[in-house]
Motif scaffolding. Structure first.
Motif, PDB file in Angstrom:
ATOM      1  N   ASP A   9       0.845  -1.391  -0.106  1.00 29.82           N
ATOM      2  CA  ASP A   9       0.034   0.000   0.060  1.00 29.82           C
ATOM      3  C   ASP A   9       0.810   1.388   0.022  1.00 29.82           C
ATOM      4  O   ASP A   9       1.916   1.281   0.774  1.00 29.82           O
ATOM      5  CB  ASP A   9      -0.869  -0.173   1.281  1.00 29.82           C
ATOM      6  N   ILE A  10       0.549   2.061  -1.093  1.00 31.48           N
ATOM      7  CA  ILE A  10       1.362   3.384  -1.117  1.00 31.48           C
ATOM      8  C   ILE A  10       1.457   4.110   0.280  1.00 31.48           C
ATOM      9  O   ILE A  10       2.750   5.065   0.686  1.00 31.48           O
ATOM     10  CB  ILE A  10       0.915   4.306  -2.255  1.00 31.48           C
ATOM     11  N   GLY A  11       0.406   4.195   1.031  1.00 31.08           N
ATOM     12  CA  GLY A  11       0.241   4.794   2.279  1.00 31.08           C
ATOM     13  C   GLY A  11       1.138   4.217   3.380  1.00 31.08           C
ATOM     14  O   GLY A  11       2.041   5.004   4.140  1.00 31.08           O
ATOM     15  N   ASP A  12       1.518   2.751   3.231  1.00 31.64           N
ATOM     16  CA  ASP A  12       2.523   2.276   4.013  1.00 31.64           C
ATOM     17  C   ASP A  12       3.796   2.643   3.689  1.00 31.64           C
ATOM     18  O   ASP A  12       4.679   2.985   4.323  1.00 31.64           O
ATOM     19  CB  ASP A  12       2.277   0.901   4.053  1.00 31.64           C
ATOM     20  N   VAL A  13       4.142   2.500   2.265  1.00 25.96           N
ATOM     21  CA  VAL A  13       5.224   3.030   2.090  1.00 25.96           C
ATOM     22  C   VAL A  13       5.913   4.340   2.399  1.00 25.96           C
ATOM     23  O   VAL A  13       6.900   4.411   2.738  1.00 25.96           O
ATOM     24  CB  VAL A  13       5.528   2.971   0.375  1.00 25.96           C
ATOM     25  N   LEU A  14       4.828   5.398   2.364  1.00 30.96           N
ATOM     26  CA  LEU A  14       5.076   6.767   2.674  1.00 30.96           C
ATOM     27  C   LEU A  14       4.981   6.919   4.435  1.00 30.96           C
ATOM     28  O   LEU A  14       5.464   7.938   4.911  1.00 30.96           O
ATOM     29  CB  LEU A  14       4.105   7.651   2.056  1.00 30.96           C
ATOM     30  N   GLY A  15       4.508   5.859   4.814  1.00 33.51           N
ATOM     31  CA  GLY A  15       4.315   6.018   6.549  1.00 33.51           C
ATOM     32  C   GLY A  15       3.534   6.946   6.825  1.00 33.51           C
ATOM     33  O   GLY A  15       3.497   7.651   7.716  1.00 33.51           O
ATOM     34  N   CYS A  16       2.314   7.313   5.929  1.00 29.33           N
ATOM     35  CA  CYS A  16       1.161   8.308   6.337  1.00 29.33           C
ATOM     36  C   CYS A  16      -0.056   7.696   6.420  1.00 29.33           C
ATOM     37  O   CYS A  16      -1.125   8.156   6.512  1.00 29.33           O
ATOM     38  CB  CYS A  16       1.287   8.935   5.289  1.00 29.33           C
ATOM     39  N   GLY A  17      -0.054   6.103   6.703  1.00 29.34           N
ATOM     40  CA  GLY A  17      -1.454   5.633   7.182  1.00 29.34           C
ATOM     41  C   GLY A  17      -2.081   4.931   5.712  1.00 29.34           C
ATOM     42  O   GLY A  17      -1.778   5.391   4.777  1.00 29.34           O
ATOM     43  N   LEU A  18      -2.717   3.834   5.899  1.00 29.58           N
ATOM     44  CA  LEU A  18      -3.310   3.063   4.889  1.00 29.58           C
ATOM     45  C   LEU A  18      -4.088   3.898   3.766  1.00 29.58           C
ATOM     46  O   LEU A  18      -4.959   4.648   4.210  1.00 29.58           O
ATOM     47  CB  LEU A  18      -4.216   1.982   5.407  1.00 29.58           C
ATOM     48  N   LEU A  19      -3.917   3.967   2.634  1.00 27.34           N
ATOM     49  CA  LEU A  19      -4.586   4.532   1.646  1.00 27.34           C
ATOM     50  C   LEU A  19      -5.439   3.730   0.601  1.00 27.34           C
ATOM     51  O   LEU A  19      -5.857   4.116  -0.268  1.00 27.34           O
ATOM     52  CB  LEU A  19      -3.692   5.515   0.722  1.00 27.34           C
ATOM     53  N   GLU A  20      -5.139   2.478   0.558  1.00 26.37           N
ATOM     54  CA  GLU A  20      -5.761   1.500   0.071  1.00 26.37           C
ATOM     55  C   GLU A  20      -5.646   1.377  -1.423  1.00 26.37           C
ATOM     56  O   GLU A  20      -6.315   1.452  -2.188  1.00 26.37           O
ATOM     57  CB  GLU A  20      -7.291   1.239   0.275  1.00 26.37           C
ATOM     58  N   VAL A  21      -4.191   1.847  -1.736  1.00 25.60           N
ATOM     59  CA  VAL A  21      -4.053   1.922  -3.166  1.00 25.60           C
ATOM     60  C   VAL A  21      -2.500   1.208  -3.259  1.00 25.60           C
ATOM     61  O   VAL A  21      -1.635   1.636  -2.598  1.00 25.60           O
ATOM     62  CB  VAL A  21      -3.788   3.276  -3.669  1.00 25.60           C
TER      63      VAL A  21
END
Lengths: 274, 274, 274, 274
Positions: free
Chosen positions: A48-60
């Motif tokens: 999940d791109i949100g996980d990669v960025l460390g900003c919370g799940l974005l479901e993408v």
């Protein structure tokens, strides 16, 4: 806000320095939905791109399949692809986006004049907007516009640009561009009042054809700064822009995403949509 | 204030641009008495210097008789002659002042190194103070002292000086002097971090031997300004001096008049008495 | 240049501080002819205005006869009266100029809103231009225009104005005017991100209704300076204007003289003719 | 460089924002060896501190055992503990370091005057250096020293401090400290020349007892900046410090580590060792 009013946005180069910032502000924008995150980084693939960025799940999830993502985005309405990738691939990506009906907002540099011309023709034929934006800084565009306005009334102007000492080139591209915009007014700037002598060579800085001096300061602790100083008897008018972080480019990216929807052709430069 | 505590002051060059300012501030200083006004301007000869300046009667007539004025001043106690005249005559005037026991505060430029050496020996023999001050700006001396202090802790520094566009020379004498003071620290300033390329020649300004860059801006509306910028990772330390009027030199003149009385020899530079 | 292309100009208040500057620049302008110099100063009456100013013979005697001068000027073609006089008399002078067919360029302050309204109606009826200009500084108008443009894209802005310490009022009229122009955008500027605490009252400056802070610095050595600072994440955009001399207003006066000729009604503010 | 000339350094709070920076610069310093990394963060415990920071293996595991680390450090010669931890625990940590013979360089704020007094007595008895440094910015200390020097010659001074709009307090602690240093000169700064009127309350900023005005600007895009402006007739002298990154504090930390070795007692403030 109903989903109809949401702009579906794909970020190409989502794990790069600029792409990461774009993902974050698109995810937070009330009128946008992040629908795709494309990147070639194998370590992030499928996460999940949100996980990669460390900003919370974005479901993408991060994908490297540009075409599938474009098809999916196009199916969700008037959609946009923001591209911060690499000079080698940007032409093909932008062409693909136009072909699939997804409007490209392009921050990647390195497109040749010929390539831009071809993309313009392609966008025109497809009747679809395409924005190529070499500098997303709204503040710098405002400075340049105010510079051109002031140049109608002032005959004397110099530019000081200040950058960190790891910048190899001097003057900065933006300073040269600003001086060129002044040159295009075909006004003889800085008519000399005395015979100038440089007791130390280079003291008066560099000059373009029409007499606009550019001075380049390089120091650690500086980030990216530009000052345009107009002078006339008894007065000075100074315009200064300071950049300290690439977050400064995000308002320009969001503006471009919003302004591209009604467009039917290619437009070059943030100043054209301000 | 009793007359004993008053310093008798003669102004040589009383009708010149600087001399006029000196006359006014000496006349207003509570601890000084203007006792002589010397000038060669035939139109002012014999007139009250206060009338010539339009600042009210001062009961001091303009004279061109240097010797008589020095004799009269010397008779009034520990007296001072401020000299803002001409390179051609300053040596003789200062020598005469020392000979007659009147302490010279010299703002006139143009004395050669040899002449200064001879005056130093003459003052030493006479055991009388003599101040030669090329720049009476206390603010600029403070800037230069703070610059030297900062240079112990910062390795990167550049100088920007900005003057009106009727100044022919670049860089300014004061900027060169400031850079030379830095050079004398024998510290390699501005060790390069990258291979710099000047896309336009002169962009990076002029440099002295030890790597201190000087940039000279010339515009109408500017008067006389100097900025020293120190940089280090994450911080900048900037010192700036702006001069807008020659009244800025008067505190330095008054200071010199007060500090010269106990001196027994020649001193060069305002920094030595600050 | 033939006399037809010359603009005949009368200066009302020719011996005042601003009037003197106007006389000099009008006399030097290639497309203008100084035809009248009106002033009430008894010491100058009948003398050549050039002699009064010490700038060489101009063959225009100082007079206190406004009507005769207007009649004479009107006889020389499309003529202009520049008025830098006194709040008590400016209304009558401007009304007279319109009545006699001489276009008034008014720098005198103190006209009430009612008086301006009446003059507007009178000029409209006479179908003659009339310019009322509270601030002739082109640089400041450019700064204000660039400020309004930037305010469309920035939500955070503060104003710092810096003046000599003999200025009694704070903030300056121009700073208040600039803040009011921002207020008229009806945008909530500077939405707070934290609960601010002033550990010392006044630290955060003054504020107008819409949140624009104004800070007023007063020091000897300052003249008249204004800075508008826009901030957004990662960037600052700063506009600064410095005035060091009233000569800075003259380009605005000359512009007004040239722009008034084709006008048929009253216009208020330099920004309207820029 | 032989190991004898290396200073063994322990970092207490090694995983905090400041501690991380300290670990990095100590590891790179040619004359220092990182020998201990103390932190309470359970996630990092036992890991190599270099891995935690992502800067390559440093062969120093994170531990939460202060005493054992101090014993080990003391065994390696004249050693130093840099403390960036928490107000609640700093007193005990510093006391322990002194007890075990390791010199503390303390950046943690929150020690009371009483606690500092007790530590001073304890260090005195142990005949061991202890440095308590509320602000490690060498640039800011230089600015404050130059401010005090200039204040001897200028009677007028104002302070402008500019910070990001997430800072809740105004004025900044450093600006208040700078003003207090000026107050201690017992000089009446800024004697008024006119009766000032604030047309909008707060315009003239905040003031300390002796008349030094402080203006606080808060905008996104700003980081941490302070300007001290001295004014006198015809001149301005401005000192400005800009901080953009906490790396700016590291030269001060390294300096403190080097200067503490020969000390035998507690010293407060970076200015004392500059």
């Amino acid at each position: 806000m109903s989903s109809q009013s949401q702009i579906p946005v794909v970020v190409n180069g989502a794990c790069g320095k600029m792409g990461r910032e774009v993902v974050k502000v698109v995810a937070q924008a009330e009128d946008m939905t992040l629908v795709g995150a494309i990147d070639k980084d194998p370590a992030s693939l499928g996460q999940d791109i949100g996980d990669v960025l460390g900003c919370g799940l974005l479901e993408v999830p991060v994908t490297n399949d540009l075409e599938a993502t474009l098809v999916m985005a196009q199916g969700q309405g008037l959609s946009v692809m923001v591209d911060f990738t690499h000079p080698d691939t940007v032409y093909e990506s932008v062409r693909a986006a136009i072909a699939y009906g997804v409007r490209p907002v392009v921050g990647t540099t390195g497109l040749s004049a010929d390539q831009i011309q071809e993309l313009a023709e392609f966008a025109e034929k497809a009747s679809i907007g395409c924005l190529i934006i070499p500098n997303f800084s709204i503040g710098m565009v405002l400075l340049q516009q105010a510079t051109l306005q002031a140049a109608q009334y002032f005959d004397h102007v110099e530019i000081i640009e200040l950058h960190h000492n790891q910048k190899a080139d001097a003057p900065s591209g933006t300073a040269i561009q600003t001086a060129q915009m002044l040159s295009e007014l075909h006004k003889p700037f800085n008519p000399p009042e005395v015979d100038e002598t440089e007791k130390l060579p280079g003291a008066r800085g560099s000059t373009l054809a029409d007499g606009v001096h550019i001075h380049s300061v390089r120091l650690p602790g500086l980030i990216a700064h530009q000052e345009v100083i107009f002078g006339a008897p008894g007065q000075l008018y100074t315009l200064r822009h300071d950049t300290s972080d690439r977050s400064s480019f995000m308002p320009g990216v969001l503006l471009a995403i919003r302004r591209i929807l009604p467009l039917k052709s290619l437009i070059y430069g943030l100043d054209k949509i301000l």
